[in-house]
Design an enzyme around this catalytic site. Sequence first.
Site, PDB file in Angstrom:
ATOM      1  N   ARG A  29       0.840  -1.187   0.022  1.00 38.16           N
ATOM      2  CA  ARG A  29      -0.146   0.069   0.033  1.00 38.16           C
ATOM      3  C   ARG A  29       0.756   1.458   0.062  1.00 38.16           C
ATOM      4  O   ARG A  29       1.865   1.277   0.768  1.00 38.16           O
ATOM      5  CB  ARG A  29      -1.023  -0.157   1.256  1.00 38.16           C
ATOM      6  CG  ARG A  29      -1.959  -0.965   1.237  1.00 38.16           C
ATOM      7  CD  ARG A  29      -2.849  -1.012   2.167  1.00 38.16           C
ATOM      8  NE  ARG A  29      -3.641  -2.422   2.173  1.00 38.16           N
ATOM      9  CZ  ARG A  29      -4.577  -2.681   1.695  1.00 38.16           C
ATOM     10  NH1 ARG A  29      -5.002  -1.848   0.648  1.00 38.16           N
ATOM     11  NH2 ARG A  29      -5.169  -3.828   1.933  1.00 38.16           N
ATOM     12  N   ASP A  30       0.386   2.175  -0.837  1.00 34.77           N
ATOM     13  CA  ASP A  30       1.268   3.452  -0.811  1.00 34.77           C
ATOM     14  C   ASP A  30       1.085   4.053   0.266  1.00 34.77           C
ATOM     15  O   ASP A  30      -0.059   4.220   1.216  1.00 34.77           O
ATOM     16  CB  ASP A  30       0.641   4.277  -2.031  1.00 34.77           C
ATOM     17  CG  ASP A  30       1.415   5.361  -2.434  1.00 34.77           C
ATOM     18  OD1 ASP A  30       1.953   5.424  -3.410  1.00 34.77           O
ATOM     19  OD2 ASP A  30       1.803   6.402  -1.415  1.00 34.77           O
ATOM     20  N   HIS A 100       7.557   1.358 -10.988  1.00 32.71           N
ATOM     21  CA  HIS A 100       6.265   0.515 -10.219  1.00 32.71           C
ATOM     22  C   HIS A 100       5.047   1.190 -11.028  1.00 32.71           C
ATOM     23  O   HIS A 100       5.060   2.122 -11.699  1.00 32.71           O
ATOM     24  CB  HIS A 100       6.293   1.149  -8.924  1.00 32.71           C
ATOM     25  CG  HIS A 100       6.685   2.718  -8.928  1.00 32.71           C
ATOM     26  ND1 HIS A 100       7.676   3.506  -8.976  1.00 32.71           N
ATOM     27  CD2 HIS A 100       5.551   3.682  -8.652  1.00 32.71           C
ATOM     28  CE1 HIS A 100       7.615   4.633  -8.715  1.00 32.71           C
ATOM     29  NE2 HIS A 100       6.383   4.889  -8.612  1.00 32.71           N
TER      30      HIS A 100
HETATM   31  P1  5GP Z   1       5.931   8.089  -8.114  1.00 37.89           P
HETATM   32  O1  5GP Z   1       5.531   9.415  -7.763  1.00 37.89           O
HETATM   33  O2  5GP Z   1       7.519   7.650  -8.193  1.00 37.89           O
HETATM   34  O3  5GP Z   1       5.218   7.488  -9.325  1.00 37.89           O
HETATM   35  O4  5GP Z   1       5.318   7.070  -6.909  1.00 37.89           O
HETATM   36  C1  5GP Z   1       5.933   6.852  -5.667  1.00 37.89           C
HETATM   37  C2  5GP Z   1       4.851   6.717  -4.708  1.00 37.89           C
HETATM   38  O5  5GP Z   1       5.752   5.946  -3.416  1.00 37.89           O
HETATM   39  C3  5GP Z   1       4.207   7.704  -4.203  1.00 37.89           C
HETATM   40  O6  5GP Z   1       2.762   7.578  -4.431  1.00 37.89           O
HETATM   41  C4  5GP Z   1       4.394   7.865  -2.697  1.00 37.89           C
HETATM   42  O7  5GP Z   1       3.507   8.136  -1.830  1.00 37.89           O
HETATM   43  C5  5GP Z   1       5.077   6.421  -2.502  1.00 37.89           C
HETATM   44  N1  5GP Z   1       6.292   6.038  -1.410  1.00 37.89           N
HETATM   45  C6  5GP Z   1       7.097   6.926  -1.202  1.00 37.89           C
HETATM   46  N2  5GP Z   1       7.763   6.419  -0.044  1.00 37.89           N
HETATM   47  C7  5GP Z   1       7.195   5.417   0.291  1.00 37.89           C
HETATM   48  C8  5GP Z   1       7.450   4.679   1.445  1.00 37.89           C
HETATM   49  O8  5GP Z   1       8.285   4.734   2.286  1.00 37.89           O
HETATM   50  N3  5GP Z   1       6.533   3.358   1.592  1.00 37.89           N
HETATM   51  C9  5GP Z   1       5.381   3.300   0.848  1.00 37.89           C
HETATM   52  N4  5GP Z   1       4.562   2.439   1.039  1.00 37.89           N
HETATM   53  N5  5GP Z   1       4.943   4.234  -0.285  1.00 37.89           N
HETATM   54  C10 5GP Z   1       5.921   5.179  -0.460  1.00 37.89           C
END
Ligand code: 5GP
Length: 117
Positions: A29-30, A100
């Site tokens: 989960r995010d 991801h």
């Molecule tokens: P991006 O912006 O690279 O497409 O998505 C990265 C996602 O990783 C973001 O939605 C952010 O909330 C999530 N995220 C960042 N750090 C962590 C973490 O430590 N744990 C979890 N579960 N999600 C994270």
Amino acid sequence: MPDTIFHKIIRREIPADIVFEDEHMIAFRDIAPQAPVHVLFVPKVDFATLNEVPGSEAAVIGRLATAAARYAKQQGFAEDGYRIVMNCNGDGGQTVFQIHLHLLAGAPLGHFGTPGG
Ligand code: 5GP
């Protein structure tokens, strides 16, 4: 060795709410959910962005998408619907540089480009 926050989650160096894992990927989960359901599907092979994934590795992406659909069916929201997203680099809003796939669901998400979308 790549060392993003997602690699640390894969190595169990930091905690995450893991919902699925197999030899190819992990899903959790995010931490800052953008919808009632917000799960990240992360492959265990290292690609910083979608730009680095060659055609010969297309199965990496396919597995993420089909795992997300399978999870949606298992959780019972596949028919209501969901959104999958992959952000790439700055304009795409990417913040973690291990590829991801986001799975967003649990409420009407709106159309792209509309308020709430
Ligand atoms: P991006 O912006 O690279 O497409 O998505 C990265 C996602 O990783 C973001 O939605 C952010 O909330 C999530 N995220 C960042 N750090 C962590 C973490 O430590 N744990 C979890 N579960 N999600 C994270």
